[in-house]
Design a protein around this motif. Structure first.
Motif, PDB file in Angstrom:
ATOM      1  N   TYR A  83       0.838  -1.196   0.000  1.00  0.00           N
ATOM      2  CA  TYR A  83       0.000   0.000   0.000  1.00  0.00           C
ATOM      3  C   TYR A  83       0.868   1.239   0.000  1.00  0.00           C
ATOM      4  O   TYR A  83       2.037   1.200   0.346  1.00  0.00           O
ATOM      5  CB  TYR A  83      -1.004  -0.002   1.159  1.00  0.00           C
ATOM      6  CG  TYR A  83      -0.408   0.061   2.544  1.00  0.00           C
ATOM      7  CD1 TYR A  83      -0.218   1.284   3.199  1.00  0.00           C
ATOM      8  CD2 TYR A  83      -0.067  -1.103   3.234  1.00  0.00           C
ATOM      9  CE1 TYR A  83       0.303   1.340   4.486  1.00  0.00           C
ATOM     10  CE2 TYR A  83       0.454  -1.054   4.516  1.00  0.00           C
ATOM     11  CZ  TYR A  83       0.635   0.176   5.135  1.00  0.00           C
ATOM     12  OH  TYR A  83       1.153   0.229   6.408  1.00  0.00           O
ATOM     13  N   TYR A  84       0.250   2.343  -0.400  1.00  0.00           N
ATOM     14  CA  TYR A  84       0.942   3.611  -0.532  1.00  0.00           C
ATOM     15  C   TYR A  84       0.380   4.614   0.470  1.00  0.00           C
ATOM     16  O   TYR A  84      -0.818   4.642   0.724  1.00  0.00           O
ATOM     17  CB  TYR A  84       0.772   4.155  -1.948  1.00  0.00           C
ATOM     18  CG  TYR A  84       1.311   5.546  -2.124  1.00  0.00           C
ATOM     19  CD1 TYR A  84       2.679   5.773  -2.171  1.00  0.00           C
ATOM     20  CD2 TYR A  84       0.459   6.629  -2.219  1.00  0.00           C
ATOM     21  CE1 TYR A  84       3.191   7.055  -2.309  1.00  0.00           C
ATOM     22  CE2 TYR A  84       0.962   7.917  -2.364  1.00  0.00           C
ATOM     23  CZ  TYR A  84       2.326   8.123  -2.399  1.00  0.00           C
ATOM     24  OH  TYR A  84       2.823   9.378  -2.523  1.00  0.00           O
ATOM     25  N   GLY A  85       1.254   5.438   1.014  1.00  0.00           N
ATOM     26  CA  GLY A  85       0.836   6.498   1.934  1.00  0.00           C
ATOM     27  C   GLY A  85       1.554   6.358   3.257  1.00  0.00           C
ATOM     28  O   GLY A  85       2.643   5.782   3.340  1.00  0.00           O
ATOM     29  N   ASP A  86       0.930   6.886   4.287  1.00  0.00           N
ATOM     30  CA  ASP A  86       1.484   6.746   5.630  1.00  0.00           C
ATOM     31  C   ASP A  86       1.362   5.306   6.096  1.00  0.00           C
ATOM     32  O   ASP A  86       0.464   4.578   5.657  1.00  0.00           O
ATOM     33  CB  ASP A  86       0.736   7.650   6.612  1.00  0.00           C
ATOM     34  CG  ASP A  86       0.939   9.128   6.314  1.00  0.00           C
ATOM     35  OD1 ASP A  86       2.014   9.486   5.786  1.00  0.00           O
ATOM     36  OD2 ASP A  86       0.023   9.929   6.604  1.00  0.00           O
ATOM     37  N   LYS A  87       2.219   4.915   7.019  1.00  0.00           N
ATOM     38  CA  LYS A  87       2.138   3.575   7.600  1.00  0.00           C
ATOM     39  C   LYS A  87       0.870   3.512   8.447  1.00  0.00           C
ATOM     40  O   LYS A  87       0.721   4.256   9.413  1.00  0.00           O
ATOM     41  CB  LYS A  87       3.372   3.283   8.453  1.00  0.00           C
ATOM     42  CG  LYS A  87       3.381   1.888   9.032  1.00  0.00           C
ATOM     43  CD  LYS A  87       4.653   1.624   9.812  1.00  0.00           C
ATOM     44  CE  LYS A  87       4.651   0.197  10.359  1.00  0.00           C
ATOM     45  NZ  LYS A  87       5.897  -0.107  11.078  1.00  0.00           N
ATOM     46  N   ILE A  88      -0.045   2.627   8.056  1.00  0.00           N
ATOM     47  CA  ILE A  88      -1.327   2.549   8.762  1.00  0.00           C
ATOM     48  C   ILE A  88      -1.542   1.204   9.442  1.00  0.00           C
ATOM     49  O   ILE A  88      -2.542   1.025  10.125  1.00  0.00           O
ATOM     50  CB  ILE A  88      -2.509   2.837   7.805  1.00  0.00           C
ATOM     51  CG1 ILE A  88      -2.484   1.877   6.610  1.00  0.00           C
ATOM     52  CG2 ILE A  88      -2.492   4.286   7.348  1.00  0.00           C
ATOM     53  CD1 ILE A  88      -3.693   1.949   5.720  1.00  0.00           C
ATOM     54  N   LEU A  89      -0.615   0.277   9.245  1.00  0.00           N
ATOM     55  CA  LEU A  89      -0.763  -1.058   9.819  1.00  0.00           C
ATOM     56  C   LEU A  89       0.490  -1.437  10.598  1.00  0.00           C
ATOM     57  O   LEU A  89       1.612  -1.192  10.126  1.00  0.00           O
ATOM     58  CB  LEU A  89      -0.995  -2.100   8.719  1.00  0.00           C
ATOM     59  CG  LEU A  89      -2.196  -1.891   7.812  1.00  0.00           C
ATOM     60  CD1 LEU A  89      -2.166  -2.890   6.668  1.00  0.00           C
ATOM     61  CD2 LEU A  89      -3.496  -1.996   8.596  1.00  0.00           C
ATOM     62  N   GLU A  90       0.294  -2.053  11.743  1.00  0.00           N
ATOM     63  CA  GLU A  90       1.422  -2.587  12.498  1.00  0.00           C
ATOM     64  C   GLU A  90       2.120  -3.640  11.649  1.00  0.00           C
ATOM     65  O   GLU A  90       1.481  -4.349  10.869  1.00  0.00           O
ATOM     66  CB  GLU A  90       0.937  -3.241  13.794  1.00  0.00           C
ATOM     67  CG  GLU A  90       0.341  -2.289  14.797  1.00  0.00           C
ATOM     68  CD  GLU A  90      -0.282  -3.010  15.981  1.00  0.00           C
ATOM     69  OE1 GLU A  90      -0.069  -4.232  16.151  1.00  0.00           O
ATOM     70  OE2 GLU A  90      -1.011  -2.343  16.726  1.00  0.00           O
ATOM     71  N   ASP A  91       3.417  -3.735  11.792  1.00  0.00           N
ATOM     72  CA  ASP A  91       4.258  -4.748  11.143  1.00  0.00           C
ATOM     73  C   ASP A  91       4.454  -4.548   9.639  1.00  0.00           C
ATOM     74  O   ASP A  91       5.021  -5.414   8.972  1.00  0.00           O
ATOM     75  CB  ASP A  91       3.735  -6.175  11.403  1.00  0.00           C
ATOM     76  CG  ASP A  91       3.607  -6.484  12.884  1.00  0.00           C
ATOM     77  OD1 ASP A  91       4.469  -6.023  13.655  1.00  0.00           O
ATOM     78  OD2 ASP A  91       2.639  -7.175  13.259  1.00  0.00           O
ATOM     79  N   SER A  92       4.000  -3.436   9.079  1.00  0.00           N
ATOM     80  CA  SER A  92       4.277  -3.154   7.671  1.00  0.00           C
ATOM     81  C   SER A  92       5.760  -2.855   7.510  1.00  0.00           C
ATOM     82  O   SER A  92       6.387  -2.271   8.387  1.00  0.00           O
ATOM     83  CB  SER A  92       3.469  -1.944   7.190  1.00  0.00           C
ATOM     84  OG  SER A  92       2.094  -2.223   7.180  1.00  0.00           O
TER      85      SER A  92
END
Length: 189
Positions: A83-92
């Motif tokens: 995915y693109y953008g800010d980090k929105i998920l843990e463990d990305s």
């Protein structure tokens, strides 16, 4: 974009298949390299659309009509995403400028159900592309792959799967612009 096949390919680099590669899994492919270490390499083919939709694979997301791509020929019973953008998920894991690979799947499903993720900024894959230790480097030496260190998300997520290979080569300039126009079968030219 700049190409340099003399350096070790790193996470975030793009692997562009040479024009005459006949391996049906990688003809005119663009692979996002997500990981490359002493154990081998892991990547996702960015431009090979599957016939499946995400809602067909994940019961909790049956309402979604979201395309799924074939990430490669390995373990096609697994699901991966970028995915693109800010980090929105843990463990990305960061693989480019605001480009993320994987993350907490429970969080992802929740955010998709609440429409908190723009579907134009995420891509799903079944399977992946994998190389054993040293295999990818050997393939690069054999000129199977052109390596680009650019992960411009405008091309990665904004181009049609049919045109991505050609667009990236054209934007690399020089000799790559010529390669971008090679026919799949030169005998038919």
């Amino acid at each position: 974009m700049k190409e340099n096949s003399k350096v070790d390919p790193k996470s975030g680099h793009l692997l562009i298949s040479e024009p005459f590669l006949q391996d049906e899994n990688f003809v005119r492919s663009v692979v996002l390299l997500c990981e490359n270490n002493e154990n081998g390499a892991f990547g996702l083919v960015l431009n090979k659309l599957s016939i499946l939709k995400l809602g067909e694979l994940i019961d909790d997301l049956s309402f979604l009509d979201c395309d799924v791509y074939v990430g490669g020929p390995v373990e096609q019973n697994t699901l991966h995403f970028i995915y693109y953008g800010d980090k929105i998920l843990e463990d990305s894991i960061k693989v480019g400028d605001q480009l993320w690979w994987g993350g907490n799947f429970v969080q992802l499903v929740s955010k998709l159900r609440l429409s908190e993720i723009d579907l134009d900024k995420i891509r799903f894959f079944i399977g992946y592309s994998g190389w054993s230790e040293g295999q990818l480097e050997n393939e690069i030496e054999e000129k199977t792959w052109i390596v680009s260190d650019s992960t411009d998300t405008n091309y990665i997520l904004g181009s049609s799967p049919e045109e991505l290979w050609r667009i990236i080569l054209k934007n690399m300039g020089g000799e790559y612009q010529v390669l971008a126009n090679y026919p799949i079968d030169p005998r038919l030219n």
